[in-house]
Design a protein around this motif. Sequence first.
Motif, PDB file in Angstrom:
ATOM      1  N   ALA A 121       0.826  -1.207   0.000  1.00 53.35           N
ATOM      2  CA  ALA A 121       0.000   0.000   0.000  1.00 53.35           C
ATOM      3  C   ALA A 121       0.861   1.257   0.000  1.00 53.35           C
ATOM      4  O   ALA A 121       0.548   2.240  -0.694  1.00 53.35           O
ATOM      5  CB  ALA A 121      -0.929  -0.007   1.215  1.00 53.35           C
ATOM      6  N   ALA A 122       1.949   1.250   0.766  1.00 52.22           N
ATOM      7  CA  ALA A 122       2.849   2.406   0.773  1.00 52.22           C
ATOM      8  C   ALA A 122       3.501   2.602  -0.592  1.00 52.22           C
ATOM      9  O   ALA A 122       3.633   3.736  -1.077  1.00 52.22           O
ATOM     10  CB  ALA A 122       3.912   2.226   1.850  1.00 52.22           C
ATOM     11  N   ARG A 123       3.898   1.514  -1.227  1.00 56.10           N
ATOM     12  CA  ARG A 123       4.485   1.626  -2.567  1.00 56.10           C
ATOM     13  C   ARG A 123       3.459   2.156  -3.568  1.00 56.10           C
ATOM     14  O   ARG A 123       3.775   3.022  -4.401  1.00 56.10           O
ATOM     15  CB  ARG A 123       4.992   0.263  -3.022  1.00 56.10           C
ATOM     16  CG  ARG A 123       5.676   0.275  -4.384  1.00 56.10           C
ATOM     17  CD  ARG A 123       5.916  -1.125  -4.903  1.00 56.10           C
ATOM     18  NE  ARG A 123       4.666  -1.836  -5.153  1.00 56.10           N
ATOM     19  CZ  ARG A 123       4.598  -3.096  -5.583  1.00 56.10           C
ATOM     20  NH1 ARG A 123       5.700  -3.783  -5.794  1.00 56.10           N
ATOM     21  NH2 ARG A 123       3.426  -3.672  -5.777  1.00 56.10           N
ATOM     22  N   ALA A 124       2.225   1.670  -3.486  1.00 56.08           N
ATOM     23  CA  ALA A 124       1.187   2.156  -4.395  1.00 56.08           C
ATOM     24  C   ALA A 124       0.892   3.636  -4.166  1.00 56.08           C
ATOM     25  O   ALA A 124       0.640   4.378  -5.113  1.00 56.08           O
ATOM     26  CB  ALA A 124      -0.089   1.330  -4.216  1.00 56.08           C
ATOM     27  N   GLY A 125       0.934   4.061  -2.900  1.00 54.89           N
ATOM     28  CA  GLY A 125       0.713   5.474  -2.622  1.00 54.89           C
ATOM     29  C   GLY A 125       1.797   6.358  -3.202  1.00 54.89           C
ATOM     30  O   GLY A 125       1.511   7.443  -3.725  1.00 54.89           O
ATOM     31  N   VAL A 126       3.034   5.899  -3.134  1.00 61.72           N
ATOM     32  CA  VAL A 126       4.141   6.677  -3.705  1.00 61.72           C
ATOM     33  C   VAL A 126       4.026   6.735  -5.219  1.00 61.72           C
ATOM     34  O   VAL A 126       4.231   7.786  -5.841  1.00 61.72           O
ATOM     35  CB  VAL A 126       5.485   6.064  -3.275  1.00 61.72           C
ATOM     36  CG1 VAL A 126       6.638   6.718  -4.029  1.00 61.72           C
ATOM     37  CG2 VAL A 126       5.689   6.215  -1.777  1.00 61.72           C
ATOM     38  N   ARG A 127       3.668   5.630  -5.837  1.00 64.43           N
ATOM     39  CA  ARG A 127       3.585   5.589  -7.295  1.00 64.43           C
ATOM     40  C   ARG A 127       2.392   6.387  -7.831  1.00 64.43           C
ATOM     41  O   ARG A 127       2.360   6.712  -9.022  1.00 64.43           O
ATOM     42  CB  ARG A 127       3.486   4.143  -7.782  1.00 64.43           C
ATOM     43  CG  ARG A 127       4.631   3.253  -7.324  1.00 64.43           C
ATOM     44  CD  ARG A 127       5.956   3.701  -7.883  1.00 64.43           C
ATOM     45  NE  ARG A 127       6.032   3.522  -9.328  1.00 64.43           N
ATOM     46  CZ  ARG A 127       7.072   3.874 -10.074  1.00 64.43           C
ATOM     47  NH1 ARG A 127       8.123   4.449  -9.499  1.00 64.43           N
ATOM     48  NH2 ARG A 127       7.058   3.665 -11.367  1.00 64.43           N
ATOM     49  N   SER A 128       1.424   6.689  -6.972  1.00 60.80           N
ATOM     50  CA  SER A 128       0.244   7.426  -7.431  1.00 60.80           C
ATOM     51  C   SER A 128       0.392   8.935  -7.304  1.00 60.80           C
ATOM     52  O   SER A 128      -0.549   9.662  -7.633  1.00 60.80           O
ATOM     53  CB  SER A 128      -0.986   6.980  -6.630  1.00 60.80           C
ATOM     54  OG  SER A 128      -0.851   7.314  -5.261  1.00 60.80           O
ATOM     55  N   VAL A 129       1.538   9.402  -6.829  1.00 62.98           N
ATOM     56  CA  VAL A 129       1.746  10.840  -6.682  1.00 62.98           C
ATOM     57  C   VAL A 129       1.800  11.491  -8.062  1.00 62.98           C
ATOM     58  O   VAL A 129       2.426  10.962  -8.989  1.00 62.98           O
ATOM     59  CB  VAL A 129       3.042  11.123  -5.899  1.00 62.98           C
ATOM     60  CG1 VAL A 129       3.291  12.618  -5.787  1.00 62.98           C
ATOM     61  CG2 VAL A 129       2.951  10.511  -4.515  1.00 62.98           C
ATOM     62  N   ILE A 144      -1.487   4.783   2.472  1.00 63.19           N
ATOM     63  CA  ILE A 144      -0.855   4.180   3.647  1.00 63.19           C
ATOM     64  C   ILE A 144      -1.891   3.872   4.714  1.00 63.19           C
ATOM     65  O   ILE A 144      -1.862   2.806   5.350  1.00 63.19           O
ATOM     66  CB  ILE A 144       0.252   5.111   4.183  1.00 63.19           C
ATOM     67  CG1 ILE A 144       1.417   5.175   3.187  1.00 63.19           C
ATOM     68  CG2 ILE A 144       0.751   4.630   5.535  1.00 63.19           C
ATOM     69  CD1 ILE A 144       2.507   6.158   3.578  1.00 63.19           C
ATOM     70  N   PHE A 145      -2.825   4.788   4.936  1.00 64.45           N
ATOM     71  CA  PHE A 145      -3.872   4.538   5.919  1.00 64.45           C
ATOM     72  C   PHE A 145      -4.760   3.371   5.495  1.00 64.45           C
ATOM     73  O   PHE A 145      -5.190   2.568   6.330  1.00 64.45           O
ATOM     74  CB  PHE A 145      -4.711   5.797   6.134  1.00 64.45           C
ATOM     75  CG  PHE A 145      -4.143   6.728   7.160  1.00 64.45           C
ATOM     76  CD1 PHE A 145      -4.232   6.428   8.512  1.00 64.45           C
ATOM     77  CD2 PHE A 145      -3.508   7.895   6.784  1.00 64.45           C
ATOM     78  CE1 PHE A 145      -3.708   7.284   9.466  1.00 64.45           C
ATOM     79  CE2 PHE A 145      -2.975   8.758   7.720  1.00 64.45           C
ATOM     80  CZ  PHE A 145      -3.074   8.452   9.077  1.00 64.45           C
ATOM     81  N   THR A 146      -5.028   3.271   4.211  1.00 67.07           N
ATOM     82  CA  THR A 146      -5.795   2.120   3.732  1.00 67.07           C
ATOM     83  C   THR A 146      -5.044   0.822   3.979  1.00 67.07           C
ATOM     84  O   THR A 146      -5.635  -0.181   4.406  1.00 67.07           O
ATOM     85  CB  THR A 146      -6.095   2.281   2.234  1.00 67.07           C
ATOM     86  OG1 THR A 146      -6.818   3.494   2.020  1.00 67.07           O
ATOM     87  CG2 THR A 146      -6.910   1.121   1.716  1.00 67.07           C
ATOM     88  N   GLY A 147      -3.745   0.833   3.746  1.00 67.94           N
ATOM     89  CA  GLY A 147      -2.943  -0.350   4.025  1.00 67.94           C
ATOM     90  C   GLY A 147      -2.903  -0.694   5.501  1.00 67.94           C
ATOM     91  O   GLY A 147      -2.895  -1.877   5.876  1.00 67.94           O
ATOM     92  N   MET A 148      -2.897   0.324   6.363  1.00 65.17           N
ATOM     93  CA  MET A 148      -2.916   0.068   7.805  1.00 65.17           C
ATOM     94  C   MET A 148      -4.225  -0.581   8.233  1.00 65.17           C
ATOM     95  O   MET A 148      -4.236  -1.501   9.059  1.00 65.17           O
ATOM     96  CB  MET A 148      -2.690   1.382   8.553  1.00 65.17           C
ATOM     97  CG  MET A 148      -1.300   1.964   8.375  1.00 65.17           C
ATOM     98  SD  MET A 148      -1.127   3.643   9.009  1.00 65.17           S
ATOM     99  CE  MET A 148      -1.273   3.355  10.774  1.00 65.17           C
ATOM    100  N   ARG A 149      -5.325  -0.127   7.667  1.00 74.70           N
ATOM    101  CA  ARG A 149      -6.612  -0.728   8.008  1.00 74.70           C
ATOM    102  C   ARG A 149      -6.704  -2.164   7.515  1.00 74.70           C
ATOM    103  O   ARG A 149      -7.221  -3.047   8.219  1.00 74.70           O
ATOM    104  CB  ARG A 149      -7.739   0.113   7.412  1.00 74.70           C
ATOM    105  CG  ARG A 149      -7.893   1.488   8.049  1.00 74.70           C
ATOM    106  CD  ARG A 149      -8.894   2.344   7.318  1.00 74.70           C
ATOM    107  NE  ARG A 149     -10.189   1.679   7.229  1.00 74.70           N
ATOM    108  CZ  ARG A 149     -11.185   2.102   6.471  1.00 74.70           C
ATOM    109  NH1 ARG A 149     -11.025   3.164   5.688  1.00 74.70           N
ATOM    110  NH2 ARG A 149     -12.333   1.463   6.463  1.00 74.70           N
ATOM    111  N   ILE A 150      -6.206  -2.400   6.302  1.00 69.92           N
ATOM    112  CA  ILE A 150      -6.213  -3.774   5.787  1.00 69.92           C
ATOM    113  C   ILE A 150      -5.267  -4.650   6.602  1.00 69.92           C
ATOM    114  O   ILE A 150      -5.579  -5.798   6.930  1.00 69.92           O
ATOM    115  CB  ILE A 150      -5.824  -3.778   4.302  1.00 69.92           C
ATOM    116  CG1 ILE A 150      -6.881  -3.040   3.474  1.00 69.92           C
ATOM    117  CG2 ILE A 150      -5.655  -5.205   3.786  1.00 69.92           C
ATOM    118  CD1 ILE A 150      -6.516  -2.879   2.021  1.00 69.92           C
TER     119      ILE A 150
END
Length: 305
Positions: free
Chosen positions: A191-199, A230-236
Amino acid sequence: MSDSKAIHAPFHAREPVSSDSAAPPPRTPRRRSRILAKKPVKPGDAFGVPGHGSSLMTSFVTIVAMIGIWFAVTNLHLIKPLFLPSPQAVYAKFLVVATDGFANSTLAQHTGVSLLRVFGAFALACLTAIPVGVMMGVSRIARGAFDPPIEFYRPLPPLAYLPLIIIWFGIGEFSKVLLIYLAIFAPLAIAARAGVRSVSIEQIHAAYSMGASRTQVVFHVIMKSALPEIFTGMRIGIGVGWTTLVAAEMVASSSGLGFMVLNAAEFLASDVVIMGIIVIGFFALCFDALMRYVERVLVPWKGHV
């Protein structure tokens, strides 16, 4: 001369305007349309954004309906208590376990041990998985180093590598926390990697054009833009951690909510099983609500840009 006097004559001395060119009478004020209302129109009111609006009332009605069906089915004896005990029986067992205990531990002790295991593993995963995911997003070398092992073990169920963890690290507390940690690590890092790539690349170029360094771009642009993912990944991840808790407490455990549920299932104590499931779901729901609140505070721009 007369024309000059007429031009410079005072307003009240001029000839009255003919009735043909008179201004129309003022219109009576009409009711403002919804578009021109004084209050701002909420998003979705004008064109109907799919999914917009509060679902609190629907959720409340759903919960009441489920509990009502549970009451009706059990009190009408449509299902045997062995398979589905009544809510009264579950509540009575909750009071007994909370005071007298179950399997040599009270409900508070079982809950405390499980919370320590889950949130300890979750904290360790946040401290390690988020930096790893960010590095995978900003560095091709880090992505090439971490992506294969994460993508390899991520689809595996925790029960698949539980025997290997027991062989390597024994049956102590460390192996239980490690199993939950590994289950949370993979979805959080991805999720963190996806968040970085979506910037947006425009934001990065704008920061560089204003003189920002690479470190400033990573911390002030990329990290902030990746927070929603990242928050979505934390919840998952915390949800996966709760599901892995039962597997972690299967081996050589004497306390914990997962141990209590498994031990009760061996003796066909379905009231204790359902009570333990409700307690686990309650704490998971409370933590998810807390994460949503923190996300609204730290990421107020989510859904608006």
